[in-house]
Design an enzyme around this catalytic site. Structure first.
Site, PDB file in Angstrom:
ATOM      1  N   GLY A   1       0.833  -1.209   0.000  1.00 40.36           N
ATOM      2  CA  GLY A   1       0.000   0.000   0.000  1.00 40.36           C
ATOM      3  C   GLY A   1       0.865   1.254   0.000  1.00 40.36           C
ATOM      4  O   GLY A   1       2.090   1.189   0.115  1.00 40.36           O
TER       5      GLY A   1
ATOM      6  N   THR B   1      -9.499   0.166   1.866  1.00 43.42           N
ATOM      7  CA  THR B   1      -9.473   1.626   1.722  1.00 43.42           C
ATOM      8  C   THR B   1     -10.386   2.182   0.619  1.00 43.42           C
ATOM      9  O   THR B   1     -10.441   3.392   0.436  1.00 43.42           O
ATOM     10  CB  THR B   1      -8.031   2.117   1.449  1.00 43.42           C
TER      11      THR B   1
ATOM     12  N   TYR C   1     -17.187   2.773   5.292  1.00 39.37           N
ATOM     13  CA  TYR C   1     -15.748   2.763   5.554  1.00 39.37           C
ATOM     14  C   TYR C   1     -15.445   3.436   6.903  1.00 39.37           C
ATOM     15  O   TYR C   1     -14.736   2.889   7.747  1.00 39.37           O
ATOM     16  CB  TYR C   1     -15.029   3.485   4.404  1.00 39.37           C
TER      17      TYR C   1
HETATM   18  N1  LIG Z   1      -5.991   6.474   1.257  1.00 40.10           N
HETATM   19  C1  LIG Z   1      -6.502   7.478   1.946  1.00 40.10           C
HETATM   20  O1  LIG Z   1      -6.932   8.504   1.408  1.00 40.10           O
HETATM   21  C2  LIG Z   1      -6.536   7.403   3.464  1.00 40.10           C
HETATM   22  C3  LIG Z   1      -7.027   8.499   4.153  1.00 40.10           C
HETATM   23  C4  LIG Z   1      -7.029   8.433   5.544  1.00 40.10           C
HETATM   24  C5  LIG Z   1      -6.576   7.316   6.195  1.00 40.10           C
HETATM   25  N2  LIG Z   1      -6.142   6.248   5.490  1.00 40.10           N
HETATM   26  C6  LIG Z   1      -5.682   5.060   6.224  1.00 40.10           C
HETATM   27  O2  LIG Z   1      -4.279   4.995   6.086  1.00 40.10           O
HETATM   28  C7  LIG Z   1      -3.866   3.618   6.071  1.00 40.10           C
HETATM   29  C8  LIG Z   1      -2.980   3.377   4.870  1.00 40.10           C
HETATM   30  O3  LIG Z   1      -3.702   3.709   3.698  1.00 40.10           O
HETATM   31  P1  LIG Z   1      -3.081   3.566   2.241  1.00 40.10           P
HETATM   32  O4  LIG Z   1      -3.620   4.688   1.424  1.00 40.10           O
HETATM   33  O5  LIG Z   1      -1.625   3.310   2.346  1.00 40.10           O
HETATM   34  O6  LIG Z   1      -3.841   2.274   1.784  1.00 40.10           O
HETATM   35  P2  LIG Z   1      -3.651   1.427   0.436  1.00 40.10           P
HETATM   36  O7  LIG Z   1      -2.629   2.049  -0.432  1.00 40.10           O
HETATM   37  O8  LIG Z   1      -4.991   1.155  -0.087  1.00 40.10           O
HETATM   38  O9  LIG Z   1      -3.028   0.111   1.032  1.00 40.10           O
HETATM   39  C9  LIG Z   1      -3.755  -0.727   1.883  1.00 40.10           C
HETATM   40  C10 LIG Z   1      -3.045  -2.045   1.940  1.00 40.10           C
HETATM   41  O10 LIG Z   1      -3.861  -2.944   2.693  1.00 40.10           O
HETATM   42  C11 LIG Z   1      -3.756  -4.186   2.095  1.00 40.10           C
HETATM   43  N3  LIG Z   1      -4.889  -5.052   2.333  1.00 40.10           N
HETATM   44  C12 LIG Z   1      -6.146  -4.963   1.828  1.00 40.10           C
HETATM   45  N4  LIG Z   1      -6.868  -6.022   2.207  1.00 40.10           N
HETATM   46  C13 LIG Z   1      -6.041  -6.795   2.948  1.00 40.10           C
HETATM   47  C14 LIG Z   1      -6.187  -8.036   3.606  1.00 40.10           C
HETATM   48  N5  LIG Z   1      -7.333  -8.732   3.552  1.00 40.10           N
HETATM   49  N6  LIG Z   1      -5.137  -8.546   4.284  1.00 40.10           N
HETATM   50  C15 LIG Z   1      -3.966  -7.885   4.323  1.00 40.10           C
HETATM   51  N7  LIG Z   1      -3.746  -6.728   3.715  1.00 40.10           N
HETATM   52  C16 LIG Z   1      -4.775  -6.180   3.040  1.00 40.10           C
HETATM   53  C17 LIG Z   1      -3.683  -3.909   0.596  1.00 40.10           C
HETATM   54  O11 LIG Z   1      -3.093  -5.022  -0.029  1.00 40.10           O
HETATM   55  P3  LIG Z   1      -3.221  -5.213  -1.632  1.00 40.10           P
HETATM   56  O12 LIG Z   1      -2.309  -4.155  -2.195  1.00 40.10           O
HETATM   57  O13 LIG Z   1      -2.708  -6.581  -1.824  1.00 40.10           O
HETATM   58  O14 LIG Z   1      -4.666  -5.031  -1.944  1.00 40.10           O
HETATM   59  C18 LIG Z   1      -2.811  -2.668   0.565  1.00 40.10           C
HETATM   60  O15 LIG Z   1      -1.455  -2.992   0.415  1.00 40.10           O
HETATM   61  C19 LIG Z   1      -5.147   2.807   6.111  1.00 40.10           C
HETATM   62  O16 LIG Z   1      -5.400   2.428   7.422  1.00 40.10           O
HETATM   63  C20 LIG Z   1      -6.223   3.764   5.665  1.00 40.10           C
HETATM   64  O17 LIG Z   1      -7.476   3.436   6.191  1.00 40.10           O
HETATM   65  C21 LIG Z   1      -6.087   6.281   4.138  1.00 40.10           C
END
Ligand SMILES: NC(=O)c1ccc[n+]([C@@H]2O[C@H](COP(=O)([O-])OP(=O)(O)OC[C@H]3O[C@@H](n4cnc5c(N)ncnc54)[C@H](OP(=O)(O)O)[C@@H]3O)[C@@H](O)[C@H]2O)c1
Length: 299
Positions: free
Chosen positions: A10, A70, A133
């Site tokens: 991610g 996400t 979410y």
């Molecule tokens: N993106 C945003 O705008 C945002 C905003 C606020 C907070 N956040 C929080 O910040 C954190 C990091 O976000 P990010 O943007 O880095 O997220 P991201 O790029 O979507 O990455 C999430 C990761 O979680 C993994 N994942 C999904 N399902 C899974 C499962 N069943 N088992 C194990 N791993 C799994 C995904 O793996 P795959 O690559 O294999 O699918 C991906 O590598 C999260 O907690 C998110 O809720 C994000």
């Protein structure tokens, strides 16, 4: 110190890997070998038995949970899976961390708020998520706090982007090059978070001399870049930096309906993380510029 980072593919997980591999400060204090990065293949958070099995064979000093479901719109249709990954798996991780006497750093979101406040959200403000979410993420935070009243940190981030994966910046760059004009909402306010900055902040926190003392009681911390903008202003700045000639028309959320409702104003107050862990926070524009420079180098 053995440190586990979930979500290795991610945005945030990749940046923690990148920083650990290049940061000399970490090399001096913590060997890069202390970090173990896992993805779905090694630790599937959608499966209770996968989680149990993984931790039956592995024990860590710190677990940094960057993995999450996400896709905010998809969560409306896949509520059960979103709840499993963003809530029940977090509860299970907290229970394991507690049994193993590990620290747990968990990432949450500004979408736990309904966005109706007119001032920046404090960590103590009452959450009231308005989409699936956000509800699952809030349930994860609450379960973690109940199971682990000690030795955990929840960091709420907002509008995360990076040069990796699909995010607002990559989507705007693609659309801006394909089209002459675009409509982007101008009534949702907040602050973007460059994943590289959040990765740095997390690593600063765990190598802080007083980490163990400061993190003893489980606490929530807000983190994002500084500044307050709308998605419309964000898009305009991306095109300005890239010199993309695409008109960005401001529209309201009502004119641009999405499956999941978005909160109107989720700007968060970051004083707590700055004061407790001495974290320096960059302005959103300078971080966006950094990201765009790296994106250009990758092209
Ligand atoms: N993106 C945003 O705008 C945002 C905003 C606020 C907070 N956040 C929080 O910040 C954190 C990091 O976000 P990010 O943007 O880095 O997220 P991201 O790029 O979507 O990455 C999430 C990761 O979680 C993994 N994942 C999904 N399902 C899974 C499962 N069943 N088992 C194990 N791993 C799994 C995904 O793996 P795959 O690559 O294999 O699918 C991906 O590598 C999260 O907690 C998110 O809720 C994000």
């Amino acid at each position: 110190m053995r440190i586990l980072v979930t979500g290795k593919n991610g945005q945030l997980g990749r940046f923690i890997q990148k920083t650990v591999n290049t940061d000399t400060k970490i090399d001096n204090n913590q060997s890069t070998n202390d970090f173990i990065f896992v993805g779905k293949e090694e630790l599937d958070l959608s499966s209770e038995s996968s989680i149990s099995h993984y931790f039956n064979n592995n024990k860590f000093d710190i677990i940094i949970n960057c993995a999450a479901f996400t896709q905010v719109d998809r969560a409306e249709q896949e509520a059960e899976l979103a709840n499993q990954i963003n809530h029940l798996a977090v509860k299970q991780l907290a229970s394991i961390a507690s049994n193993h006497q590990s620290w747990l750093i968990h990432i949450s979101t500004d979408y736990v708020f309904d966005g109706e406040s007119n001032k920046p959200y404090l960590e103590t403000d009452t959450p009231n998520p308005i989409n699936v979410y956000g509800k699952a993420k809030l349930a994860g935070e609450k379960a973690l706090q109940t199971v682990m009243p000690m030795n955990a940190l929840v960091i709420r981030a907002s509008w995360l982007y990076s040069e990796y994966g699909n995010n607002f910046v990559s989507t705007m760059l693609r659309l801006g090059r394909e089209r002459d004009e675009l409509s982007v909402v101008n009534d949702q306010m907040g602050s973007p978070t460059y994943a590289a900055d959040l990765a740095d902040a997390i690593l600063e926190i765990i190598r802080h001399k007083k980490f163990r003392d400061l993190a003893q009681t489980t606490q929530i911390y807000n983190y994002s870049n500084e500044g307050e903008i709308s998605w419309h202003e964000f898009a305009k700045e991306i095109f300005k930096i890239e010199k993309i000639e695409c008109e960005v028309n401001p529209v309201t959320s009502q004119q641009y309906p999405t499956p999941a409702k978005r909160p109107r104003n989720t700007l968060m107050n970051k004083d707590k993380i700055v004061e407790v862990f001495n974290i320096k926070i960059s302005n959103w524009k300078s971080s966006l510029n950094t990201c765009m420079v790296i994106l250009k180098q990758q092209q």
